[in-house]
Design a protein around this motif. Sequence first.
Motif, PDB file in Angstrom:
ATOM      1  N   ASN A 107       0.808  -1.225   0.000  1.00  0.00           N
ATOM      2  CA  ASN A 107       0.000   0.000   0.000  1.00  0.00           C
ATOM      3  C   ASN A 107       0.838   1.271   0.000  1.00  0.00           C
ATOM      4  OD1 ASN A 107      -2.641   1.016  -0.179  1.00  0.00           O
ATOM      5  ND2 ASN A 107      -2.662   1.538   2.001  1.00  0.00           N
ATOM      6  N   MET A 108       1.977   1.224  -0.680  1.00  0.00           N
ATOM      7  CA  MET A 108       2.765   2.431  -0.901  1.00  0.00           C
ATOM      8  C   MET A 108       2.895   2.637  -2.403  1.00  0.00           C
ATOM      9  SD  MET A 108       5.730   2.539   2.031  1.00  0.00           S
ATOM     10  CE  MET A 108       6.105   4.248   1.611  1.00  0.00           C
ATOM     11  N   PHE A 109       2.720   3.870  -2.830  1.00  0.00           N
ATOM     12  CA  PHE A 109       2.635   4.159  -4.252  1.00  0.00           C
ATOM     13  C   PHE A 109       3.870   4.918  -4.736  1.00  0.00           C
ATOM     14  CE2 PHE A 109      -1.569   3.740  -2.498  1.00  0.00           C
ATOM     15  CZ  PHE A 109      -2.180   2.852  -3.376  1.00  0.00           C
ATOM     16  N   VAL A 110       4.426   4.458  -5.828  1.00  0.00           N
ATOM     17  CA  VAL A 110       5.586   5.083  -6.447  1.00  0.00           C
ATOM     18  C   VAL A 110       5.166   5.614  -7.804  1.00  0.00           C
ATOM     19  CG1 VAL A 110       7.944   4.752  -7.280  1.00  0.00           C
ATOM     20  CG2 VAL A 110       7.157   3.512  -5.244  1.00  0.00           C
ATOM     21  N   LYS A 111       5.292   6.913  -7.998  1.00  0.00           N
ATOM     22  CA  LYS A 111       4.896   7.526  -9.263  1.00  0.00           C
ATOM     23  C   LYS A 111       5.977   7.331 -10.317  1.00  0.00           C
ATOM     24  CE  LYS A 111       1.841  11.208  -7.630  1.00  0.00           C
ATOM     25  NZ  LYS A 111       1.558  12.658  -7.717  1.00  0.00           N
TER      26      LYS A 111
ATOM     27  N   SER B 271      12.644  -3.874   1.487  1.00  0.00           N
ATOM     28  CA  SER B 271      12.596  -4.731   2.675  1.00  0.00           C
ATOM     29  C   SER B 271      12.678  -3.923   3.962  1.00  0.00           C
ATOM     30  CB  SER B 271      13.736  -5.757   2.626  1.00  0.00           C
ATOM     31  OG  SER B 271      13.615  -6.585   1.479  1.00  0.00           O
ATOM     32  N   CYS B 272      13.492  -2.867   3.953  1.00  0.00           N
ATOM     33  CA  CYS B 272      13.599  -2.005   5.132  1.00  0.00           C
ATOM     34  C   CYS B 272      12.295  -1.240   5.368  1.00  0.00           C
ATOM     35  CB  CYS B 272      14.765  -1.033   4.971  1.00  0.00           C
ATOM     36  SG  CYS B 272      16.397  -1.818   5.076  1.00  0.00           S
ATOM     37  N   ILE B 273      11.655  -0.803   4.279  1.00  0.00           N
ATOM     38  CA  ILE B 273      10.365  -0.131   4.404  1.00  0.00           C
ATOM     39  C   ILE B 273       9.315  -1.103   4.926  1.00  0.00           C
ATOM     40  CG2 ILE B 273       8.477   0.905   3.068  1.00  0.00           C
ATOM     41  CD1 ILE B 273      10.640   2.239   1.339  1.00  0.00           C
ATOM     42  N   TYR B 274       9.299  -2.323   4.398  1.00  0.00           N
ATOM     43  CA  TYR B 274       8.387  -3.374   4.858  1.00  0.00           C
ATOM     44  C   TYR B 274       8.578  -3.598   6.360  1.00  0.00           C
ATOM     45  CZ  TYR B 274       5.970  -7.952   4.694  1.00  0.00           C
ATOM     46  OH  TYR B 274       5.112  -9.009   4.880  1.00  0.00           O
ATOM     47  N   LYS B 275       9.824  -3.733   6.769  1.00  0.00           N
ATOM     48  CA  LYS B 275      10.155  -4.024   8.165  1.00  0.00           C
ATOM     49  C   LYS B 275       9.750  -2.898   9.116  1.00  0.00           C
ATOM     50  CE  LYS B 275      13.463  -3.272  11.515  1.00  0.00           C
ATOM     51  NZ  LYS B 275      14.032  -1.990  11.964  1.00  0.00           N
ATOM     52  N   SER B 276       9.685  -1.651   8.608  1.00  0.00           N
ATOM     53  CA  SER B 276       9.374  -0.504   9.456  1.00  0.00           C
ATOM     54  C   SER B 276       7.980  -0.603  10.078  1.00  0.00           C
ATOM     55  CB  SER B 276       9.490   0.799   8.656  1.00  0.00           C
ATOM     56  OG  SER B 276       8.459   0.875   7.689  1.00  0.00           O
ATOM     57  N   ASN B 277       7.088  -1.330   9.411  1.00  0.00           N
ATOM     58  CA  ASN B 277       5.741  -1.574   9.952  1.00  0.00           C
ATOM     59  C   ASN B 277       5.373  -3.014   9.609  1.00  0.00           C
ATOM     60  OD1 ASN B 277       3.233  -1.230  11.096  1.00  0.00           O
ATOM     61  ND2 ASN B 277       2.825   0.712  10.062  1.00  0.00           N
TER      62      ASN B 277
ATOM     63  N   LYS C  37       1.724  -4.812  10.066  1.00  0.00           N
ATOM     64  CA  LYS C  37       0.710  -4.178   9.217  1.00  0.00           C
ATOM     65  C   LYS C  37       0.960  -4.525   7.745  1.00  0.00           C
ATOM     66  CE  LYS C  37      -1.233   0.310   7.932  1.00  0.00           C
ATOM     67  NZ  LYS C  37      -1.162   1.788   8.149  1.00  0.00           N
ATOM     68  N   ASN C  38       2.210  -4.442   7.317  1.00  0.00           N
ATOM     69  CA  ASN C  38       2.536  -4.728   5.922  1.00  0.00           C
ATOM     70  C   ASN C  38       2.331  -6.204   5.594  1.00  0.00           C
ATOM     71  OD1 ASN C  38       3.194  -2.103   5.149  1.00  0.00           O
ATOM     72  ND2 ASN C  38       5.277  -2.295   5.929  1.00  0.00           N
ATOM     73  N   LYS C  39       2.670  -7.072   6.540  1.00  0.00           N
ATOM     74  CA  LYS C  39       2.458  -8.505   6.344  1.00  0.00           C
ATOM     75  C   LYS C  39       0.975  -8.813   6.174  1.00  0.00           C
ATOM     76  CE  LYS C  39       3.411 -12.962   8.552  1.00  0.00           C
ATOM     77  NZ  LYS C  39       3.991 -13.617   9.762  1.00  0.00           N
TER      78      LYS C  39
ATOM     79  N   LEU D 232      -0.290  -7.415   2.785  1.00  0.00           N
ATOM     80  CA  LEU D 232       0.155  -8.258   1.682  1.00  0.00           C
ATOM     81  C   LEU D 232      -0.650  -9.547   1.632  1.00  0.00           C
ATOM     82  CD1 LEU D 232       2.191  -8.576  -0.619  1.00  0.00           C
ATOM     83  CD2 LEU D 232       3.812  -9.529   1.020  1.00  0.00           C
ATOM     84  N   TYR D 233      -0.953 -10.122   2.800  1.00  0.00           N
ATOM     85  CA  TYR D 233      -1.738 -11.365   2.867  1.00  0.00           C
ATOM     86  C   TYR D 233      -3.143 -11.153   2.301  1.00  0.00           C
ATOM     87  CZ  TYR D 233      -4.538 -15.134   4.838  1.00  0.00           C
ATOM     88  OH  TYR D 233      -5.409 -16.186   4.987  1.00  0.00           O
ATOM     89  N   HIS D 234      -3.823 -10.077   2.740  1.00  0.00           N
ATOM     90  CA  HIS D 234      -5.188  -9.821   2.273  1.00  0.00           C
ATOM     91  C   HIS D 234      -5.215  -9.480   0.786  1.00  0.00           C
ATOM     92  CE1 HIS D 234      -7.173 -10.305   6.066  1.00  0.00           C
ATOM     93  NE2 HIS D 234      -6.418  -9.388   6.659  1.00  0.00           N
ATOM     94  N   SER D 235      -4.195  -8.793   0.316  1.00  0.00           N
ATOM     95  CA  SER D 235      -4.118  -8.479  -1.118  1.00  0.00           C
ATOM     96  C   SER D 235      -4.035  -9.751  -1.944  1.00  0.00           C
ATOM     97  CB  SER D 235      -2.902  -7.589  -1.398  1.00  0.00           C
ATOM     98  OG  SER D 235      -3.023  -6.353  -0.745  1.00  0.00           O
ATOM     99  N   ARG D 236      -3.215 -10.691  -1.483  1.00  0.00           N
ATOM    100  CA  ARG D 236      -3.071 -11.963  -2.196  1.00  0.00           C
ATOM    101  C   ARG D 236      -4.364 -12.765  -2.162  1.00  0.00           C
ATOM    102  NH1 ARG D 236       2.912 -13.517   0.192  1.00  0.00           N
ATOM    103  NH2 ARG D 236       4.144 -12.492  -1.448  1.00  0.00           N
TER     104      ARG D 236
END
Length: 282
Positions: free
Chosen positions: A158-162, A258-264, A267-269, A272-276
Motif C-alpha cells: 500500500n505504498m505508491f511510487v509515481k 525490505s527495510c520499508i516493509y520491516k518498518s511496519n 501491518k505490511n504482512k 500483503l496477505y489480504h491483497s493476495r
Amino acid sequence: MNLYEELRKKDSFSSVEKDVADYIVENGESILDMPIQQLAANTFTSTTTIIRLCKKLGFKGFREFKIRYSKDLLSYMNRDTHVDVNSPFSEGDSAASIAQKIALLTKDTIASTQATLDMDILHQVVQQLLKARNILAIGVSDSFVRIIDFQNKMLKINMFVKISYLQPDQAYLCTHATSEDVALLISYSGRTAEVINEARILKQGCVKTIAITSNAASPLAQLCDTLIMLPNEEDIQIATYSFSSQLAIEYVLNVIYSCIYKSNYEKNKEHLYHSRQKYLHL
C-alpha cells in the motif's frame, strides 16, 4: 570499473603514475592509513604527481580517493572468483560453464554491492521515503525495468511510487513535484542525459533527491542530495550485457523495499496477505 582494478590496468597513466598505481595495488589496505607525503616518499614521486593521478581517476584529491579505494578494495577482496563483469562468458563456453559463470557473477555482484552500501545512508533514505508525501522514481531502459519491479513490490504494501511509462514524460512528473516529495533517480553511469535533465528540474523545485549510481563524480551525483553508491565495476561501453550493474540496482531496491516493509512489519504482512487472498479469489 572497480578502482582497484582500474589501478591494476593503468590505462592512460604516465610512467610515473604507473609506479604509484603499482605501489598502491601491492600495498593494499596499508595505503588507507598513509598520508600523501609518505606515499610520495615511498614511491619516489611528489604529492603533485599523486594528486594528478587522483584527478585523472575522477577525484578531487587524495582523501576522496582513499574513501573510494577503501570500498572498492573491500568489494574486490570479497569476491569468491574474478569473473569478468564485462565478458562473463565466451563463444566457446558450454551451457554448463555459462550457468556457473553467471551464478558466480551474481554472487560476486551482490557481495560487492553489500560491501559498498553505507548503512547510515540507507537508514536516511528509508526514513525519507516513509515520510514523503509522494515518491517518484526516474530511470531509463534497463534501469526503468528495475523501477517497475520496485513499484510493484511497494504497491503490495500500500505504498505508491509515481513513474511514467513514457520516458519523455518523466519531466512532467518532476515539474509537478514539491518539497514534500522524494525522488529516486537511477543511473549506473550517472551520465544518462534524460535522468540528469529530470534531476535539474527537481533541484529547481527543491525536491529531495536520492541518486543510485556508481559514479560519485558524475553530473547526477553532483545534482542530488543523497547518494547510494554501487560498485563501479562494469564498463557499459564494452559489456556483453549490463548483468552486474542491473543486479546491483535490483539488489539495492530490494533492500530499500525490505527495510520499508520491516518498518511496519505486522501491518505490511497483513496487508500483503489480504491483497493476495483477494487476488486468488477473483
